[in-house]
Each structure stands twice: as structure tokens, then as C-alpha cells.
Design a protein around this motif. Structure first.
Motif, PDB file in Angstrom:
ATOM      1  N   ALA A 128       0.835  -1.199   0.000  1.00 27.57           N
ATOM      2  CA  ALA A 128       0.000   0.000   0.000  1.00 27.57           C
ATOM      3  C   ALA A 128       0.871   1.250   0.000  1.00 27.57           C
ATOM      4  O   ALA A 128       0.583   2.235  -0.686  1.00 27.57           O
ATOM      5  N   HIS A 129       1.939   1.212   0.766  1.00 24.85           N
ATOM      6  CA  HIS A 129       2.835   2.362   0.884  1.00 24.85           C
ATOM      7  C   HIS A 129       3.663   2.564  -0.394  1.00 24.85           C
ATOM      8  O   HIS A 129       3.822   3.693  -0.863  1.00 24.85           O
ATOM      9  N   LYS A 130       4.164   1.483  -0.969  1.00 23.97           N
ATOM     10  CA  LYS A 130       5.107   1.591  -2.082  1.00 23.97           C
ATOM     11  C   LYS A 130       4.452   1.661  -3.456  1.00 23.97           C
ATOM     12  O   LYS A 130       4.912   2.386  -4.330  1.00 23.97           O
ATOM     13  N   HIS A 131       3.386   0.889  -3.672  1.00 21.16           N
ATOM     14  CA  HIS A 131       2.891   0.732  -5.033  1.00 21.16           C
ATOM     15  C   HIS A 131       1.423   1.079  -5.243  1.00 21.16           C
ATOM     16  O   HIS A 131       1.088   1.818  -6.174  1.00 21.16           O
ATOM     17  N   ALA A 132       0.532   0.525  -4.428  1.00 17.05           N
ATOM     18  CA  ALA A 132      -0.891   0.578  -4.773  1.00 17.05           C
ATOM     19  C   ALA A 132      -1.667   1.699  -4.114  1.00 17.05           C
ATOM     20  O   ALA A 132      -2.698   2.129  -4.637  1.00 17.05           O
ATOM     21  N   GLY A 133      -1.233   2.181  -2.932  1.00 17.00           N
ATOM     22  CA  GLY A 133      -2.039   3.143  -2.193  1.00 17.00           C
ATOM     23  C   GLY A 133      -3.322   2.478  -1.705  1.00 17.00           C
ATOM     24  O   GLY A 133      -3.362   1.257  -1.478  1.00 17.00           O
ATOM     25  N   PRO A 134      -4.420   3.221  -1.564  1.00 17.22           N
ATOM     26  CA  PRO A 134      -5.693   2.624  -1.115  1.00 17.22           C
ATOM     27  C   PRO A 134      -6.202   1.524  -2.054  1.00 17.22           C
ATOM     28  O   PRO A 134      -6.985   0.672  -1.644  1.00 17.22           O
ATOM     29  N   ALA A 135      -5.724   1.523  -3.303  1.00 20.72           N
ATOM     30  CA  ALA A 135      -6.148   0.496  -4.267  1.00 20.72           C
ATOM     31  C   ALA A 135      -5.534  -0.865  -3.953  1.00 20.72           C
ATOM     32  O   ALA A 135      -5.718  -1.805  -4.720  1.00 20.72           O
ATOM     33  N   ILE A 136      -4.845  -0.978  -2.821  1.00 21.60           N
ATOM     34  CA  ILE A 136      -4.307  -2.269  -2.390  1.00 21.60           C
ATOM     35  C   ILE A 136      -5.423  -3.297  -2.279  1.00 21.60           C
ATOM     36  O   ILE A 136      -5.213  -4.500  -2.487  1.00 21.60           O
ATOM     37  N   GLN A 139      -8.357   8.999  -0.631  1.00 28.60           N
ATOM     38  CA  GLN A 139      -8.040   9.909  -1.735  1.00 28.60           C
ATOM     39  C   GLN A 139      -6.556  10.263  -1.719  1.00 28.60           C
ATOM     40  O   GLN A 139      -6.020  10.613  -0.675  1.00 28.60           O
ATOM     41  N   PRO A 140      -5.850  10.160  -2.843  1.00 23.03           N
ATOM     42  CA  PRO A 140      -6.291   9.595  -4.129  1.00 23.03           C
ATOM     43  C   PRO A 140      -6.312   8.069  -4.056  1.00 23.03           C
ATOM     44  O   PRO A 140      -5.442   7.444  -3.444  1.00 23.03           O
ATOM     45  N   PHE A 141      -7.291   7.468  -4.720  1.00 19.81           N
ATOM     46  CA  PHE A 141      -7.451   6.015  -4.625  1.00 19.81           C
ATOM     47  C   PHE A 141      -6.412   5.271  -5.466  1.00 19.81           C
ATOM     48  O   PHE A 141      -5.961   4.193  -5.093  1.00 19.81           O
ATOM     49  N   LEU A 142      -6.033   5.854  -6.614  1.00 22.16           N
ATOM     50  CA  LEU A 142      -5.060   5.208  -7.512  1.00 22.16           C
ATOM     51  C   LEU A 142      -3.845   6.115  -7.703  1.00 22.16           C
ATOM     52  O   LEU A 142      -3.646   6.687  -8.776  1.00 22.16           O
ATOM     53  N   PRO A 143      -3.008   6.278  -6.675  1.00 23.04           N
ATOM     54  CA  PRO A 143      -1.879   7.207  -6.795  1.00 23.04           C
ATOM     55  C   PRO A 143      -0.866   6.797  -7.855  1.00 23.04           C
ATOM     56  O   PRO A 143      -0.162   7.645  -8.404  1.00 23.04           O
TER      57      PRO A 143
END
Length: 590
Positions: free
Chosen positions: A103-111, A259-263
């Protein structure tokens, strides 16, 4: 085969279980003496050709090979046991570690979408395993299935990867167990390890990891049902912790954190999916318990598909609760849930999180000790490794020697190594096995020896090669040009047309009698594509190590496994011919 717990022997006097003669390790004619061995080596080319084109059959796996164990495993498990074994095998520390990291490195909330994507991929493999386990309910799991559909060589390469995955995976989890235990004690992760002057990555000795492996193996060796009881208790505790994490997380949730859901866009979702996929690993152990299941046709689909469906929902809820507690930039990649709860005033919750991870790893080791030994048992039944490891104890109904082989090997690695180098190798081994299972399922549905015309076999082979090649092309293009799209306009349509070709131009030769994978050939073909795609995300160095290990396995096969399995096959053919002659004589006599 004998009944449950009944001894099956071919000798006048039952042999003791506790034995270790040369005959138990090397009973084949090729290893009687040096002259026999040199003679066998001189026939390597002819024997290799024989084993390459030969296939096992269901009767061989279900009846003949099981005689090698001398005693039967006890049919004592039901769908409830298998469901909890599914929880115990899959839910470990991975969900607590990988979620925050990705979540922290790649996907953000879209994890949460990453877990959906990897969950779908895992379910495709689960479908394939379930159909095979229902149709061929033996302890060998994917090894037995591949022997039937793809032959000895494919099964051997898979067997080598299974053993590698079992040994390295158990060692890695045992090392992690020590780290989480020290966290629970509020100490440094390496504080309970012995510091030495050995080279880096081998200088922290871990006696606790060895002890945990030994305890899990001891429980597994006593009884499959007793192991199930222990797994129920540990998994129930772990489930309570997970429910707390989900409920407490949503209680402190803020929708603004989404927010943002897809960083990082779609690229970030799939990069994370390739990593969190391994939080779903371990379900293949359930298929190895088919031989001990009372009603495989009912219990395996309920236990395996049921547990994996619930686990996918749990993972998505845990990922969503974390993303709503903290902004993805603020998530700590090393201790995500602990720090997230601390940020909302629940600092004490970090101990509960550590306890949940610890309980999860305990059940992973417990179910792993059970499932890995069953794999090893069937591999030994086929004489890929010495048949001594296939022996089942007459009282416990468990393969004690096979359990000891995996446990002692894992303990040696866990004691010395930090496993940083081997972790990626473990990942590629797992994905390779899952990909081969999907290929085997398509072969099973569309090819039956002696029935399928040669032209249809040729078409199937070509279509499978195109599916694999186009999937590898998609994976390679993703690795070389993640932002591009032109390459996909070639590789994806080619994959689609090859799969369509199987669906339209080839008739299904075999229909499952009880339970089967839906939407064949589309779902197995998609499983091939996804597993190869995820393999491509692991980097070149991983494949170099994978290639090195495969070469070592092939050297072993040429000098030992090939000749042992050839002799085994010839012996069974001779015995079958003798039985047929006796039957003919009996029918012809007045």
C-alpha cells in the motif's frame, strides 16, 4: 490396499516400521551392485525416452503406488477439518506484512484491488486443484496429477520444486516466528538469536525456529485428526484477532484517507498484486489430504473452495480497513497495523497484531508439516526419492519418515540462514507449479490416451504452446515497458485466439463425474496467463537461480531418479502381466 489403519504386505511376516536397510532405500535392480548401476547408466538414453513418453494412470496412483507405504493413512477428515486447514495453511504473517508494504510503495488505497486481483488468480488455481483432488484422491497432490497427465519428467521437475518450496518455505516461516515472538516480548527481532562470526546472512543462529519446527512436526506425526484439533484452536484465536483488526480499523476509518485512490495507476495495482499473491500460498497442502478425507468428492470442494473464498473476503476487508485508518503515504511498510493503531490512540493493539501473526505462522507450520509430508510420501512411492520415505506408521497412520525429512532439512536451513536469497526462488517455484497444474487440466479434459486422434493431439499441443508463448510475451512486455500498450494488442489477441481454438476446434474427451472447473478452457488458460505474468515480475536473477536449481534436479534425475522410476515401472508391468496370465489360466481351467 488394506482398509483404514490395516497393514498391507506382500510377505509372510510383517516387517517392523523402524528399519533402514539398503533394500529400503535402494530396492531397484539398477542399484543392486556397481555392475548393475553401470549397466543402467549405459541405457540412460533409452530409459529417458521411455519415461518421457510414458504416463501413469489413475489406477496406478490410487492403488499400486499406495502399496509402497505398506499401511494406509486413516480416513478421518471431513469438510470442516479441511476448511480450517485452509485457514491454517494460508493465513499467516503475510497479510500483516505485505499489505502495508505494498500500500505504501505501489498501490495506495487500491491495495484492496490488488488483493481482489491476486485472489481471483489464486481461485483459478484452486479450481484446478479441486477437480484433480476429487478425481484422483491421493496424497501426492500436484505431483500425482502431473504424472498422470504430463508424464514422469514434468512430474519430477515439479516434485523438485515442491520439495524446495516445502523446505525453504517452512524455514522462512520459522525464522519469522522468532522475529514476531520477540516483538510480542517488546524486544529487538534478533535479540533471541545467537550472534556468531560467520559470514553475513548466516551469522545469526536461530534455535527457537528449530524448536518450533520440531514441535509442529511432532504434532503432525502423531495423528492427522489430532493436528486438526490443534489447528482449530490456533486458527480460532487467529480469527478473533483478525476480526478485531477489521472492526477496530473501520471504527477509526476516515473516507478522506482513500483519496487519491489510484496514486500510481493500474501499474501500481498489478505490481502490488504480484507481491500480495503470496499471502494466498499454502492452499495446495489441502489437496494432499485427499487420501485421508472420508468423502473426497464432497469434502474437498467444500473445504478448499469455501476456505479460499472466505479468506479472499477477509484479506480485502483487512486491506481496506488499513487504508481507511491512515493515508497511504503515512503507512509504515514494516509494521503497518501496529503503527496505524498507535496513530489512532490504540498503542496496545500492536501486541494483539503480533499475537495474530504469531498464531497464523504457527498454523502455517502445523498444516505445512502435515501437507508437505504427504507430498513427499507419494514422491517416494514413485521411487523419485528412496521408497523408505513412503512408509506409513501402522498405528498413527502418518508418514513419519517423510515428515522427518522435510523437518530436519528445514531446521538446518532455518538455524543458519536468513533466507533473503532464497525467498524469491520460493515464489517462482510456487507459480511454476500452479502454471503446470493449469496446463495439466487442459490436457486432462482434451486428451485421453487411445481415444483422442493424433491430429487433435497435435492441435492441442500447438494451442497450448501458443497460450504459453503469448502469456510469456505479455509478461515480458510488461517488464520491459510498463507504460506501453502496443505489445498487448498482439500478445493478448493471440492468447485469446489460441484459447478459442481449443474451445471451438477440439471436443472435450473427458467430463468430470462429480465436480469440475467451470468455463473450460477459458479459466485454466487464464490461470496460465496470470501465473506466467506474475512470474515475469520477479526479476532476471530469480530465473537464473531457478535455472540453476533445475539443472541440479536434472543431474539427480539422470543419475538416480530416472533409473529408479524405470525399474519401478517395469516391475509393476511384470506383476500385472503375471496376474493377467493367472486369470487366463483360471478362466481356461475346468
Amino acid at each position: 490396499m488394506g482398509l483404514e489403519g490395516e497393514t498391507t504386505t506382500h510377505e509372510a511376516q510383517p516387517r517392523t516400521y523402524w528399519r533402514w536397510s539398503k533394500q529400503d532405500f535402494f530396492p531397484e535392480k539398477s542399484f543392486e551392485n556397481w555392475s548393475s548401476y553401470l549397466s543402467a547408466l549405459s541405457q540412460t538414453k533409452a530409459r529417458f525416452k521411455d519415461r518421457l513418453v510414458s504416463r501413469s494412470d489413475e489406477a496406478m496412483e490410487l492403488v499400486e503406488l499406495r502399496k509402497q507405504s505398506e499401511n494406509s493413512m486413516k480416513r478421518c477428515l471431513n469438510w470442516w477439518d479441511l476448511t480450517w486447514f485452509g485457514f491454517g495453511a494460508v493465513i499467516g504473517a503475510g497479510i500483516f506484512v505485505l499489505t502495508g508494504q505494498e500500500a505504501h510503495k505501489h498501490a495506495g488505497p487500491a491495495i484492496v484491488l490488488s488483493y481482489v486481483a491476486s485472489g481471483i488468480s489464486a481461485m483459478l488455481s484452486v479450481f484446478c486443484y479441486t477437480e484433480f483432488a476429487v478425481e484422483i484422491p491421493v496424497a501426492g497432490g500436484s505431483f500425482a496429477y502431473l504424472r498422470v497427465e504430463l508424464g514422469d519428467l514434468a512430474a519430477f521437475i515439479t516434485a523438485g520444486n515442491i520439495l524446495l518450496e516445502s523446505i525453504v518455505g517452512s524455514a522462512a516461516v520459522a525464522r519469522s516466528w522468532t522475529s514476531y515472538f520477540t516483538t510480542l516480548l517488546d524486544r529487538h527481532p534478533n535479540s533471541l538469536r545467537i550472534h556468531t562470526n560467520l559470514r553475513d546472512e548466516f551469522n545469526l543462529l536461530d534455535p527457537i525456529a528449530v524448536a518450533v519446527l520440531a514441535i509442529a512436526a511432532t504434532i503432525a506425526m502423531t495423528s492427522a485428526k489430532r493436528t486438526s484439533y490443534v489447528n482449530w484452536i490456533a486458527s480460532a484465536v487467529n480469527t478473533v484477532v483478525i476480526l478485531f483488526v477489521i472492526i477496530a480499523g473501520f471504527a477509526h476509518a476516515k473516507t478522506s484517507n482513500l483519496q487519491p485512490f489510484l496514486p500510481h495507476g493500474a501499474k501500481g495495482i498489478f505490481q502490488a498484486a504480484a507481491i500480495v499473491y503470496f499471502a494466498y500460498g499454502g492452499f495446495d497442502s489441502i489437496a494432499t489430504m485427499a487420501e485421508e478425507t472420508r468423502e473426497p468428492s464432497r469434502d474437498i470442494p467444500l473445504g478448499l473452495l469455501g476456505s479460499m473464498s472466505i479468506i479472499t473476503v477477509i484479506y480485502c476487508l483487512m486491506a481496506l480497513s488499513l487504508s481507511m485508518m491512515q493515508k497511504y503515504e503515512d503507512i509504515n511498510p514494516d509494521a503497518a497495523y501496529s503503527i496505524a493503531f498507535q496513530s489512532v490512540g490504540m498503542k496496545w493493539a500492536k501486541y494483539l497484531v503480533a499475537l495474530g501473526a504469531l498464531k497464523g505462522m504457527t498454523t502455517v507450520l502445523l498444516v505445512g508439516a502435515l501437507g508437505q509430508a504427504r507430498y513427499t510420501t507419494h514422491i517416494a512411492r514413485a521411487h523419485m526419492i528412496p521408497p523408505w520415505f513412503s512408509l506409513v506408521h501402522p498405528k498413527t497412520g502418518t508418514p513419519i519418515y517423510a515428515t522427518l525429512l522435510i523437518t530436519i532439512s528445514s531446521a538446518c536451513i532455518a538455524f543458519f540462514s536468513s533466507l533473503d536469497v532464497l525467498s524469491s526462488l520460493l515464489s517462482v517455484s510456487t507459480l511454476f507449479i500452479f502454471m503446470m497444474m493449469a496446463v495439466a487440466l487442459l490436457v486432462r479434459r482434451y486428451y485421453v490416451r487411445g481415444i483422442t486422434p493424433k491430429t487433435n493431439l497435435l492441435k492441442l499441443s500447438i494451442f497450448l504452446l501458443v497460450i504459453i508463448a503469448s502469456s510469456m510475451g505479455t509478461s515480458a512486455y510488461w517488464g520491459l515497458n510498463p507504460e506501453g500498450w502496443i505489445g498487448y494488442t498482439i500478445t493478448i489477441p493471440v492468447w485469446f485466439l489460441a484459447t478459442l481454438g481449443i474451445a471451438v476446434l477440439l471436443p472435450q474427451e473427458r467430463t468430470p463425474t462429480v465436480w469440475g472447473v467451470p468455463l473450460v478452457p477459458w479459466l485454466p488458460s487464464l490461470s496460465i496467463a496470470i501465473n506466467l505474468f506474475l512470474m515475469g515480475s520477479l526479476g532476471a536473477q530469480t530465473f537464473i537461480r531457478f535455472g540453476d536449481c533445475t539443472v541440479i534436479m536434472l543431474v539427480y534425475y539422470v543419475f538416480f531418479g530416472l533409473h529408479a522410476t524405470y525399474d519401478m515401472a517395469q516391475q509393476i508391468k511384470t506383476e500385472s502381466s503375471r496376474v493377467e496370465e493367472v486369470d487366463k489360466e483360471a478362466k481356461g481351467s475346468p
